[in-house]
Enzyme design. Structure first.
Site, PDB file in Angstrom:
ATOM      1  N   ALA A 112      -7.445  23.109  21.266  1.00 19.35           N
ATOM      2  CA  ALA A 112      -7.919  24.473  21.049  1.00 19.35           C
ATOM      3  C   ALA A 112      -9.030  24.585  20.015  1.00 19.35           C
ATOM      4  CB  ALA A 112      -6.747  25.362  20.630  1.00 19.35           C
TER       5      ALA A 112
ATOM      6  N   ASN B 167      -0.281  22.244  16.677  1.00 17.33           N
ATOM      7  CA  ASN B 167      -0.966  21.141  17.356  1.00 17.33           C
ATOM      8  C   ASN B 167      -2.344  20.862  16.760  1.00 17.33           C
ATOM      9  OD1 ASN B 167       1.104  20.562  19.176  1.00 17.33           O
ATOM     10  ND2 ASN B 167       0.390  22.102  20.626  1.00 17.33           N
TER      11      ASN B 167
ATOM     12  N   HIS C 116      -9.214  29.804  14.619  1.00 21.86           N
ATOM     13  CA  HIS C 116      -8.997  28.620  13.782  1.00 21.86           C
ATOM     14  C   HIS C 116     -10.244  28.412  12.926  1.00 21.86           C
ATOM     15  CE1 HIS C 116      -5.452  27.519  16.104  1.00 21.86           C
ATOM     16  NE2 HIS C 116      -6.163  27.649  17.204  1.00 21.86           N
TER      17      HIS C 116
END
Length: 241
Positions: free
Chosen positions: A109, A164, A193
């Site tokens: 991601a 993750n 993020h």
């Protein structure tokens, strides 16, 4: 390419839909049959499989990895939060030393892992801030709240399905160098993020805002396409990054 996909949730189904495979095996304890997919009744790595793709859970990584490492396959792992468990991590990499398998960790991601892996020996700290809707963390909050600050290992115990990205970074530079902040924000309908890297080579900052998958808001489509890219790279004569 003949693949075995572990996990037929949103990511697994998207790989079946978008991938270009000669044959697809799937192992999933709860999924229904999918047209064009050979579903395995019990876990195994068929002899004609060249690539195994894990897109199920950290529990699946822990349960099946050591068996997979006995086969001469490419093993793509997306649920990297399994490696926040130091005992499992040490056993996995110990087994990998004499394994015929090759292991690949897609970027998932986020982006910027090419930079991070290039300068890993010079990295001092990596700080990752993840901002998510509270519901994706199983929380019901009225305002923006910092729900966690600490190590990857500590975060994995509280939010095992949401670490993750941080775990992948930890695998590259060392878990002791990674600091995690998790923020729950009711105003958000997607994940953000922010990765800040401090190193002797330079300082870098990446911000990634992912649009959720329409079928499953908890999944980023970037994760799906990062796996597809890893699969293409296995057969491509030209590889970027």
């Amino acid at each position: 390419m003949t693949v075995l996909i572990i996990g037929m949730g949103n990511i697994g189904k998207k790989l079946v839909e978008l991938g270009n495979f000669e044959k697809i095996y799937a192992y999933d304890r709860i999924s229904k049959d999918i047209p064009g997919v050979v579903r395995l009744g019990e876990f195994q790595v068929p002899s004609d499989v060249s690539t195994v793709v894990e897109c199920a859970s950290p529990e699946a990584v822990k349960e099946y990895s050591l068996q997979i490492l006995k086969s001469p396959v490419n093993y793509i792992i997306i649920s990297t939060s399994a490696f926040a468990d130091e005992v499992f991590r040490e056993r996995f990499f110990s087994e990998l030393k004499n394994s015929p398998a090759r292991v690949f960790f897609p970027s998932g991601a986020i982006g910027g892992l090419d930079v991070l892996s290039s300068i890993k020996d010079f990295v001092e700290t990596v700080r990752i801030e993840t901002i998510k809707p509270p519901k994706s963390l199983g929380l019901d909050l009225k305002g923006k709240t910092v729900v966690f600050e600490g190590s990857v290992e500590e975060a994995s115990k509280l939010f095992p399905r949401n670490i993750n990205v941080a775990s992948t970074i930890g695998l590259i530079v060392g878990f002791e160098k990674v600091k995690v902040t998790i923020v729950a924000d009711p105003a958000m309908d997607h994940n953000i993020h922010i990765v800040r890297i401090s190193s002797a080579i330079g300082n870098y900052e990446f911000k990634i805002e992912n649009i959720p998958s329409p079928e499953n808001p908890k999944t980023s489509m970037l994760t799906v396409y990062s796996i597809l890219r890893a699969l293409r790279n296995l057969e491509s004569k030209i590889v970027f990054g």
